[in-house]
Design a protein around this motif. Structure first.
Motif, PDB file in Angstrom:
ATOM      1  N   ILE A  88       0.877  -1.173   0.000  1.00 15.03           N
ATOM      2  CA  ILE A  88       0.000   0.000   0.000  1.00 15.03           C
ATOM      3  C   ILE A  88       0.914   1.224   0.000  1.00 15.03           C
ATOM      4  CG2 ILE A  88      -2.108  -1.032   0.885  1.00 15.03           C
ATOM      5  CD1 ILE A  88      -1.231  -0.203   3.702  1.00 15.03           C
TER       6      ILE A  88
ATOM      7  N   TYR B  82       2.458   5.030   0.181  1.00 13.53           N
ATOM      8  CA  TYR B  82       2.436   6.180   1.089  1.00 13.53           C
ATOM      9  C   TYR B  82       1.776   7.374   0.413  1.00 13.53           C
ATOM     10  CZ  TYR B  82       5.906   4.204   4.361  1.00 13.53           C
ATOM     11  OH  TYR B  82       6.576   3.453   5.291  1.00 13.53           O
TER      12      TYR B  82
ATOM     13  N   HIS C  89       4.180   7.918  -8.950  1.00  9.72           N
ATOM     14  CA  HIS C  89       5.041   8.016 -10.132  1.00  9.72           C
ATOM     15  C   HIS C  89       5.093   6.663 -10.838  1.00  9.72           C
ATOM     16  CE1 HIS C  89       8.196   6.047  -7.816  1.00  9.72           C
ATOM     17  NE2 HIS C  89       8.108   6.971  -6.869  1.00  9.72           N
TER      18      HIS C  89
ATOM     19  N   GLY D 256       7.204   4.356 -10.832  1.00 15.80           N
ATOM     20  CA  GLY D 256       7.634   3.243  -9.974  1.00 15.80           C
ATOM     21  C   GLY D 256       6.437   2.580  -9.287  1.00 15.80           C
TER      22      GLY D 256
ATOM     23  N   THR E 118       4.499  -1.522 -10.042  1.00 10.18           N
ATOM     24  CA  THR E 118       4.030  -2.635  -9.201  1.00 10.18           C
ATOM     25  C   THR E 118       2.559  -2.937  -9.474  1.00 10.18           C
ATOM     26  OG1 THR E 118       5.535  -1.875  -7.483  1.00 10.18           O
ATOM     27  CG2 THR E 118       3.930  -3.529  -6.850  1.00 10.18           C
TER      28      THR E 118
ATOM     29  N   ASP F 112      -1.248   3.702   2.329  1.00  6.76           N
ATOM     30  CA  ASP F 112      -0.695   3.622   3.679  1.00  6.76           C
ATOM     31  C   ASP F 112      -0.667   5.063   4.193  1.00  6.76           C
ATOM     32  OD1 ASP F 112       0.849   3.136   5.921  1.00  6.76           O
ATOM     33  OD2 ASP F 112       2.540   2.233   4.843  1.00  6.76           O
TER      34      ASP F 112
ATOM     35  N   TYR G 197      -3.255  -6.399   4.640  1.00  5.71           N
ATOM     36  CA  TYR G 197      -3.466  -7.568   3.786  1.00  5.71           C
ATOM     37  C   TYR G 197      -4.510  -8.511   4.383  1.00  5.71           C
ATOM     38  CZ  TYR G 197       1.092  -6.011   1.909  1.00  5.71           C
ATOM     39  OH  TYR G 197       2.134  -5.291   1.368  1.00  5.71           O
TER      40      TYR G 197
ATOM     41  N   ALA H 199       8.851  -4.118  -4.061  1.00  6.61           N
ATOM     42  CA  ALA H 199      10.246  -3.944  -4.459  1.00  6.61           C
ATOM     43  C   ALA H 199      11.135  -4.291  -3.275  1.00  6.61           C
ATOM     44  CB  ALA H 199      10.492  -2.513  -4.931  1.00  6.61           C
TER      45      ALA H 199
ATOM     46  N   ASP I  40      13.125  -2.670  -1.500  1.00  4.00           N
ATOM     47  CA  ASP I  40      13.291  -1.730  -0.379  1.00  4.00           C
ATOM     48  C   ASP I  40      12.519  -2.142   0.864  1.00  4.00           C
ATOM     49  OD1 ASP I  40      10.942  -1.266  -1.798  1.00  4.00           O
ATOM     50  OD2 ASP I  40      11.017   0.916  -1.599  1.00  4.00           O
ATOM     51  N   ILE I  41      11.482  -2.961   0.687  1.00  2.00           N
ATOM     52  CA  ILE I  41      10.681  -3.310   1.855  1.00  2.00           C
ATOM     53  C   ILE I  41      10.700  -4.826   2.115  1.00  2.00           C
ATOM     54  CG2 ILE I  41       9.299  -1.216   1.845  1.00  2.00           C
ATOM     55  CD1 ILE I  41       7.146  -2.595   0.308  1.00  2.00           C
TER      56      ILE I  41
ATOM     57  N   HIS J  81      10.332  -7.593  -6.709  1.00  2.00           N
ATOM     58  CA  HIS J  81      10.795  -7.141  -8.022  1.00  2.00           C
ATOM     59  C   HIS J  81      11.859  -6.067  -7.874  1.00  2.00           C
ATOM     60  CE1 HIS J  81       8.475  -3.463  -7.797  1.00  2.00           C
ATOM     61  NE2 HIS J  81       7.377  -4.136  -7.546  1.00  2.00           N
ATOM     62  N   GLY J  82      12.459  -5.713  -9.015  1.00  2.00           N
ATOM     63  CA  GLY J  82      13.532  -4.728  -8.987  1.00  2.00           C
ATOM     64  C   GLY J  82      12.988  -3.303  -9.046  1.00  2.00           C
ATOM     65  N   TYR J  83      13.892  -2.379  -9.241  1.00  2.00           N
ATOM     66  CA  TYR J  83      13.516  -0.976  -9.312  1.00  2.00           C
ATOM     67  C   TYR J  83      13.394  -0.518 -10.754  1.00  2.00           C
ATOM     68  CZ  TYR J  83      14.947  -0.415  -4.404  1.00  2.00           C
ATOM     69  OH  TYR J  83      15.070  -0.511  -3.053  1.00  2.00           O
ATOM     70  N   VAL J  84      12.469   0.398 -10.977  1.00  2.00           N
ATOM     71  CA  VAL J  84      12.465   1.153 -12.217  1.00  2.00           C
ATOM     72  C   VAL J  84      13.436   2.307 -11.982  1.00  2.00           C
ATOM     73  CG1 VAL J  84      11.112   2.520 -13.836  1.00  2.00           C
ATOM     74  CG2 VAL J  84      10.065   0.564 -12.661  1.00  2.00           C
TER      75      VAL J  84
ATOM     76  N   MET K 154      13.818   5.347  -9.212  1.00  2.00           N
ATOM     77  CA  MET K 154      12.903   6.473  -9.335  1.00  2.00           C
ATOM     78  C   MET K 154      12.213   6.679  -7.996  1.00  2.00           C
ATOM     79  SD  MET K 154       9.814   6.872 -12.093  1.00  2.00           S
ATOM     80  CE  MET K 154      10.837   6.573 -13.533  1.00  2.00           C
TER      81      MET K 154
HETATM   82  N1  MSP Z   1       3.850   2.200   2.513  1.00  2.00           N
HETATM   83  C1  MSP Z   1       4.973   1.338   2.320  1.00  2.00           C
HETATM   84  C2  MSP Z   1       4.510  -0.063   2.020  1.00  2.00           C
HETATM   85  C3  MSP Z   1       3.628  -0.688   3.018  1.00  2.00           C
HETATM   86  S1  MSP Z   1       3.069  -2.248   2.526  1.00  2.00           S
HETATM   87  C4  MSP Z   1       2.381  -2.923   3.900  1.00  2.00           C
HETATM   88  C5  MSP Z   1       5.791   1.866   1.163  1.00  2.00           C
HETATM   89  N2  MSP Z   1       5.174   2.698   0.320  1.00  2.00           N
HETATM   90  S2  MSP Z   1       5.815   3.375  -0.979  1.00  2.00           S
HETATM   91  O1  MSP Z   1       4.866   4.347  -1.449  1.00  2.00           O
HETATM   92  O2  MSP Z   1       7.126   3.822  -0.696  1.00  2.00           O
HETATM   93  O3  MSP Z   1       5.801   2.274  -2.047  1.00  2.00           O
HETATM   94  C6  MSP Z   1       6.766   1.305  -2.070  1.00  2.00           C
HETATM   95  C7  MSP Z   1       6.487   0.363  -3.215  1.00  2.00           C
HETATM   96  O4  MSP Z   1       6.208   1.085  -4.436  1.00  2.00           O
HETATM   97  C8  MSP Z   1       7.716  -0.456  -3.534  1.00  2.00           C
HETATM   98  O5  MSP Z   1       7.854  -1.598  -2.711  1.00  2.00           O
HETATM   99  C9  MSP Z   1       7.416  -0.822  -4.958  1.00  2.00           C
HETATM  100  O6  MSP Z   1       6.458  -1.831  -4.992  1.00  2.00           O
HETATM  101  C10 MSP Z   1       6.833   0.460  -5.516  1.00  2.00           C
HETATM  102  N3  MSP Z   1       7.855   1.355  -6.018  1.00  2.00           N
HETATM  103  C11 MSP Z   1       8.112   2.637  -5.652  1.00  2.00           C
HETATM  104  N4  MSP Z   1       9.133   3.130  -6.406  1.00  2.00           N
HETATM  105  C12 MSP Z   1       9.540   2.180  -7.272  1.00  2.00           C
HETATM  106  C13 MSP Z   1      10.528   2.117  -8.270  1.00  2.00           C
HETATM  107  N5  MSP Z   1      11.287   3.137  -8.591  1.00  2.00           N
HETATM  108  N6  MSP Z   1      10.660   0.939  -8.920  1.00  2.00           N
HETATM  109  C14 MSP Z   1       9.891  -0.167  -8.638  1.00  2.00           C
HETATM  110  N7  MSP Z   1       8.961  -0.119  -7.702  1.00  2.00           N
HETATM  111  C15 MSP Z   1       8.740   1.039  -7.027  1.00  2.00           C
HETATM  112  O7  MSP Z   1       6.937   1.481   1.054  1.00  2.00           O
END
Ligand code: MSP
Length: 510
Positions: free
Chosen positions: A12, A14, A20, A22, A26, A51, A234, A260, A262-263, A289-292, A299
């Motif tokens: 979810i 933020y 964007h 990224g 997902t 979130d 979830y 991605a 990061d979490i 998955h990886g990052y865009v 990003m």
């Molecule tokens: N709020 C937390 C997640 C809580 S889940 C219980 C969070 N939010 S976030 O807005 O930062 O979104 C993170 C997710 O957005 C990443 O795990 C990924 O799925 C997606 N992405 C955000 N930027 C991204 C990229 N540049 N590339 C790929 N995925 C990206 O973390």
């Protein structure tokens, strides 16, 4: 999954800033997977949302001169709108400010408190608000910077409620060892397992200084740590997504959770421990998955290299973005977003290969056969075999979560059909009445092959696939994968050309 249902989640997002590409990535990958499972006839539940609690949101709201709630309402609406524009078929959009979610989070926390898994303690550590996480000193970058955001961390020390994460080390390791594929790809599995092996500290699950959050039920002076609140989405969503229906029985546990890297730690270490503590079944698979990337970096709002998906979609259409991301960013690896690369795939593949094929097939059937697809004379076993191979390859790769390869399998079929046009040269066959049978065969095979390709591509480019089916005189809703079998379409259908698929995009006026 074997039991005929498929529960799939995205993180979810933020609500501190606009969505964007990224985030779109997902949600799009999740939607491709959800649609694929629906076309296999499974009972799919696809969840996404926002979130909305915690210091990160409160601070960003303050910066914008809004209350946290105003900020959350506004940005959550933007993420919801993005889902619509992406053609995402999520079954529910959860907000962590939903009253039902908040109440359930409190009740799960109370249960953990009652069972002795939560205790009072004090903690001091380096905190990054952008990550909403503490980092051990050795993980910080020089100058005490957050390893993810590269921004300064701050020392936070307070009396909090703690979750006995350390007590779950052995059970977590046992779970990893018994379930080798539960975190994908393998490198992330190893990484998460190593974090557990190295030892786990208990986790502070409440905040004394953060007002914008769900109150700790037995100590309302504190709010629940935003990650605990967020992870539980979830589970809580199933309790109220469909009023009057408790879907926990039907869908728990999740079959697949996407995110991605990061979490990773939150989902592959903390989340399963929380579920164990609550006596709940663990998700079946996590796909990391990886990052865009843009300009070599992830990003992100913090880095400031974000691409706004809305204008892109307006210009090229959503299917172009879905297709580009699915092919360009190998699922599980990083991939780079460039406007040039996007344009090249759009004109080279979508317009010239797929769009053109449809044009040619429909106009030749119009010109040579009065717009009616000939009945199958039954002589193109090799084309039929290629269609079957594409369908099998695509389904196998999708099952293994190699979405890019799955699309490549279908694309080879599209290219094969383009070659068939050149090899058979229907315009030559049409000049010779003795070759009418060959012409019938060619036109049938092209229409049938393209129909099958459209069905296989439907999860990736749903709107375009439906338009292809309609142009071929087929039911655009007939997208079940079984329908991609050779000869399964409506016979002697009447074709018609709607608007150009993937029209040329004019250079933007300066
Ligand atoms: N709020 C937390 C997640 C809580 S889940 C219980 C969070 N939010 S976030 O807005 O930062 O979104 C993170 C997710 O957005 C990443 O795990 C990924 O799925 C997606 N992405 C955000 N930027 C991204 C990229 N540049 N590339 C790929 N995925 C990206 O973390």
């Amino acid at each position: 999954m074997a039991d005929g249902r498929f529960y799939l989640t995205t993180p979810i997002y933020y609500v501190n800033a606009d969505p964007h590409i990224g985030h779109a990535y997902t949600t799009i990958m999740a939607d491709i997977i959800a649609r694929h499972h629906r076309q296999l006839g499974e009972d799919v539940f696809f969840l996404t949302g926002t979130d909305e609690h915690g210091a990160k949101i409160a601070t960003s709201a303050e910066r914008e001169g809004r209350t946290p709630r105003e900020q959350a309402d506004m940005l959550s609406a933007r993420f919801r709108a993005l889902g619509g524009v992406l053609d995402a078929t999520n079954d529910f959009f959860i907000r962590t400010t939903d009253a039902e979610h908040e109440a359930e989070v409190q009740s799960v926390l109370s249960a953990l408190h009652d069972s002795g898994d939560i205790y009072k303690g004090s903690y001091g550590g380096w905190y990054c608000a952008a990550s909403e996480a503490f980092y051990p000193e050795p993980e910080l970058l020089p100058g005490r910077l957050c390893p993810v955001h590269k921004t300064p961390v701050e020392w936070v020390e307070e009396e909090n409620w703690f979750f006995r994460l350390s007590a779950y080390r052995e059970r977590l390791l046992a779970h990893y060892d018994a379930n080798p594929g539960w975190v994908l790809p393998q490198a992330r599995f190893n990484e998460a397992r190593r974090m557990i092996e190295l030892g786990l500290e208990d986790l502070s699950v409440s905040r004394a200084q953060v007002e914008w959050g769900v109150p700790v039920p037995w100590d309302p002076e504190q709010t629940i740590y935003v990650w605990i609140d967020a992870l539980l989405n979830y589970r809580t969503a199933l309790g109220y997504a469909r009023p009057g229906e408790d879907m926990v029985e039907r869908y728990w546990p999740p079959d697949l959770q996407l995110m991605a890297k990061d979490i990773l730690k939150f989902h592959a270490v903390i989340w399963p421990a929380m579920l164990m503590a609550a006596g709940l079944e663990l998700p079946r698979r996590l796909m990391i998955h990886g990052y865009v990337l843009k300009g070599g970096e992830k990003m992100s709002k913090t880095t400031g290299n974000v691409v706004d998906p809305f204008p892109f979609i307006e210009r090229y259409g959503i299917d172009a973005l879905r297709y580009y991301l699915a092919r360009e960013v190998r699922f599980g690896e990083d991939g780079t977003f460039t406007a040039e690369g996007f344009d090249a795939r759009y004109s080279g593949e979508l317009a010239n290969e797929l769009g053109n094929l449809l044009n040619r097939v429909v106009s030749m059937i119009g010109r040579y056969r009065g717009g009616v697809v000939p009945a199958d004379p039954g002589g193109d076993a090799d084309v039929a075999a290629d269609v079957a191979a594409a369908a099998e390859g695509c389904a196998a790769n999708f099952a293994a979560l190699d979405l890019s390869r799955g699309v490549e399998d279908v694309w080879r079929l599209v290219q094969r059909l383009n070659r068939l046009v050149e090899q058979r040269a229907p315009w030559t066959l049409a000049k010779d009445p003795a070759r009418a049978g060959e012409l019938d065969q060619t036109l049938f095979s092209l229409a049938e092959g393209l129909r099958a390709a459209a069905i296989m591509l439907w999860p990736v480019i749903p709107g375009s696939a439906e338009r292809i089916l309609a142009s071929l005189g087929q039911d655009p809703a007939a997208t079940a994968l079984a329908g991609a079998a050779w000869g399964a379409g409506a016979a002697e259908a009447t074709v018609s050309l709607a608007d150009q698929l993937f029209p040329r995009v004019e250079e933007e006026a300066a």
